[in-house]
Design an enzyme around this catalytic site. Sequence first.
Site, PDB file in Angstrom:
ATOM      1  N   GLY A 240       0.768  -1.238   0.000  1.00 33.33           N
ATOM      2  CA  GLY A 240       0.000   0.000   0.000  1.00 33.33           C
ATOM      3  C   GLY A 240       0.799   1.288   0.000  1.00 33.33           C
ATOM      4  O   GLY A 240       0.223   2.374  -0.004  1.00 33.33           O
ATOM      5  N   CYS A 352     -12.390   4.140 -28.164  1.00 31.73           N
ATOM      6  CA  CYS A 352     -13.625   4.739 -28.641  1.00 31.73           C
ATOM      7  C   CYS A 352     -14.569   5.135 -27.518  1.00 31.73           C
ATOM      8  O   CYS A 352     -15.716   4.723 -27.488  1.00 31.73           O
ATOM      9  CB  CYS A 352     -14.307   3.782 -29.605  1.00 31.73           C
ATOM     10  N   GLU A 353     -14.039   5.883 -26.554  1.00 29.29           N
ATOM     11  CA  GLU A 353     -14.940   6.499 -25.580  1.00 29.29           C
ATOM     12  C   GLU A 353     -14.347   7.790 -25.047  1.00 29.29           C
ATOM     13  O   GLU A 353     -13.123   7.933 -24.958  1.00 29.29           O
ATOM     14  CB  GLU A 353     -15.309   5.546 -24.446  1.00 29.29           C
TER      15      GLU A 353
HETATM   16  N1  LLP Z   1      -0.692  -7.214  -0.687  1.00 28.33           N
HETATM   17  C1  LLP Z   1      -1.977  -7.450  -1.017  1.00 28.33           C
HETATM   18  C2  LLP Z   1      -2.694  -8.529  -0.329  1.00 28.33           C
HETATM   19  C3  LLP Z   1      -2.601  -6.678  -1.994  1.00 28.33           C
HETATM   20  O1  LLP Z   1      -3.874  -6.917  -2.304  1.00 28.33           O
HETATM   21  C4  LLP Z   1      -1.872  -5.659  -2.649  1.00 28.33           C
HETATM   22  C5  LLP Z   1      -2.501  -4.837  -3.684  1.00 28.33           C
HETATM   23  C6  LLP Z   1      -0.527  -5.466  -2.283  1.00 28.33           C
HETATM   24  C7  LLP Z   1       0.027  -6.259  -1.289  1.00 28.33           C
HETATM   25  C8  LLP Z   1       0.346  -4.428  -2.937  1.00 28.33           C
HETATM   26  O2  LLP Z   1      -0.131  -3.140  -2.746  1.00 28.33           O
HETATM   27  P1  LLP Z   1       0.726  -1.893  -3.291  1.00 28.33           P
HETATM   28  O3  LLP Z   1       1.995  -1.836  -2.463  1.00 28.33           O
HETATM   29  O4  LLP Z   1       1.030  -2.133  -4.710  1.00 28.33           O
HETATM   30  O5  LLP Z   1      -0.156  -0.732  -3.080  1.00 28.33           O
HETATM   31  N2  LLP Z   1      -4.906  -1.440  -9.365  1.00 28.33           N
HETATM   32  C9  LLP Z   1      -4.796  -0.481  -8.277  1.00 28.33           C
HETATM   33  C10 LLP Z   1      -4.081  -1.050  -7.075  1.00 28.33           C
HETATM   34  C11 LLP Z   1      -4.686  -2.324  -6.536  1.00 28.33           C
HETATM   35  C12 LLP Z   1      -3.929  -2.914  -5.388  1.00 28.33           C
HETATM   36  C13 LLP Z   1      -4.361  -4.315  -5.128  1.00 28.33           C
HETATM   37  N3  LLP Z   1      -3.697  -4.963  -4.061  1.00 28.33           N
HETATM   38  C14 LLP Z   1      -4.115   0.783  -8.818  1.00 28.33           C
HETATM   39  O6  LLP Z   1      -3.725   0.796  -9.977  1.00 28.33           O
HETATM   40  O7  LLP Z   1      -3.991   1.755  -8.092  1.00 28.33           O
END
Ligand code: LLP
Length: 425
Positions: A240, A352-353
């Site tokens: 996160g 196309c949006e």
């Molecule tokens: N651990 C778990 C269980 C997770 O579900 C995630 C991300 C992470 C670690 C890694 O989180 P990060 O450090 O990358 O924030 N598609 C979205 C982000 C979705 C995150 C999903 N889970 C975006 O593009 O902002």
Amino acid sequence: PASTTPLAHGDLAVGGVSLAEVADRFGTPVYLLDEGEVRARCRAYHDAFPEAAVLYAAKAFLCRAMAHWVEEEGMGLDVCSAGELELAVTTGFPPEHIVLHGNAKSPYDLQAALRFGVGRIVIDSPSEIARLAVAVPEGSRQKVMVRVAPGIAAGGHAKIRTGTDDQKFGLSLADGSAHHAIARILDQPHLELVGLHCHLGSQITSAKPYLAAVRRMVGLLARVRDQHGITLPELDLGGGYGIAYRPGEPALDIAALGPRVRAELADGCAAAGLPVPRLIIEPGRAVVGPAGISLYRVLAVKRTGHRTFVAVDGGMSDNPRPALYGVRYAPRLVGRATAAPLATATVAGRHCEAGDVLAGEAELPGDIRPGDLLAVPVAGAYHLSMASGYNLVGRPPVVAVADGRARLLVRRESLDDIRSRDVGL
Ligand code: LLP
């Protein structure tokens, strides 16, 4: 972000390689990955959390080379499908350093995890306990963790907040589901509960939610000890860690966060009379996001009564993040010198949006024209991994740059690739 060096004629170099040359050689759109930056970011996590096991969250971006780099940097891997798992293991990634996540793991995911012998499976629902208990082969025990929803709201957008009670992930601390699940897992002879997990959300820019999570999770560790007489040895705080997508935006300072988390954990455990558990963290975005750059060719420039549209040869199929989360990027012109003053333009994609906009208020030279090259920084995380087949344009290639060399990691998806999957006529 990926450290750029100015070159002559308005061009930029990353990893010692000219962006204009990459565009010419590999075509556009193309994703560029600065290997040195990825490795430096892995090391920054080890420096900030020296006592922790750091698992790279593969969902942010995975290919064989990436798996290899993070393994060389001493990291484990967080995967959430048999696909991510197989790609990593068949590249030689040690399965015992892999953790499997998912709120709806398929039978195939679980079978693959057991067959490869992953280090941990993170249980996310009561139904999964039963499914897993019967799937583990006779005579063996699978190490598991429990994913807890600690009731903490954090993250850059509602769609990526996963720590609250009212969302699909984990077992709630507040309503007792987490306690029930723990008791049931402890009853299963084929499952070995080694710790607790939580993932609050993504794109978090403050230390506070992590410190709150430490307090709640230590509270739960103490309760498990009191109720069941066991001390769980591991605590996984998930990922996160937020990054800046545009200059001036806030990012989480992990060098400062690490010691604060360590102190909070030590104090909480001392107060509860618990040994300090082994800390695990799972950064994804912050490892690879700033190391990536997307390159696009401008195809059309249109001045309407309202604004200037600069349309490029990619868009929401290679970067769905603006459309999904309202994120805005800061594209810049590369490969051509100009003295034209900056003007505000809307960089739109080719799809196309009307919502296919990569940057609503980009500051670009006023003489921007078709044929120009645009670089979009901070494109390493959740771009290719979330790319779609929309409009059958084919997903872009990934090119690694390091030490003055560019190397193809993932080739462009071709029309032949697309045609070959279509077997129905
Ligand atoms: N651990 C778990 C269980 C997770 O579900 C995630 C991300 C992470 C670690 C890694 O989180 P990060 O450090 O990358 O924030 N598609 C979205 C982000 C979705 C995150 C999903 N889970 C975006 O593009 O902002």
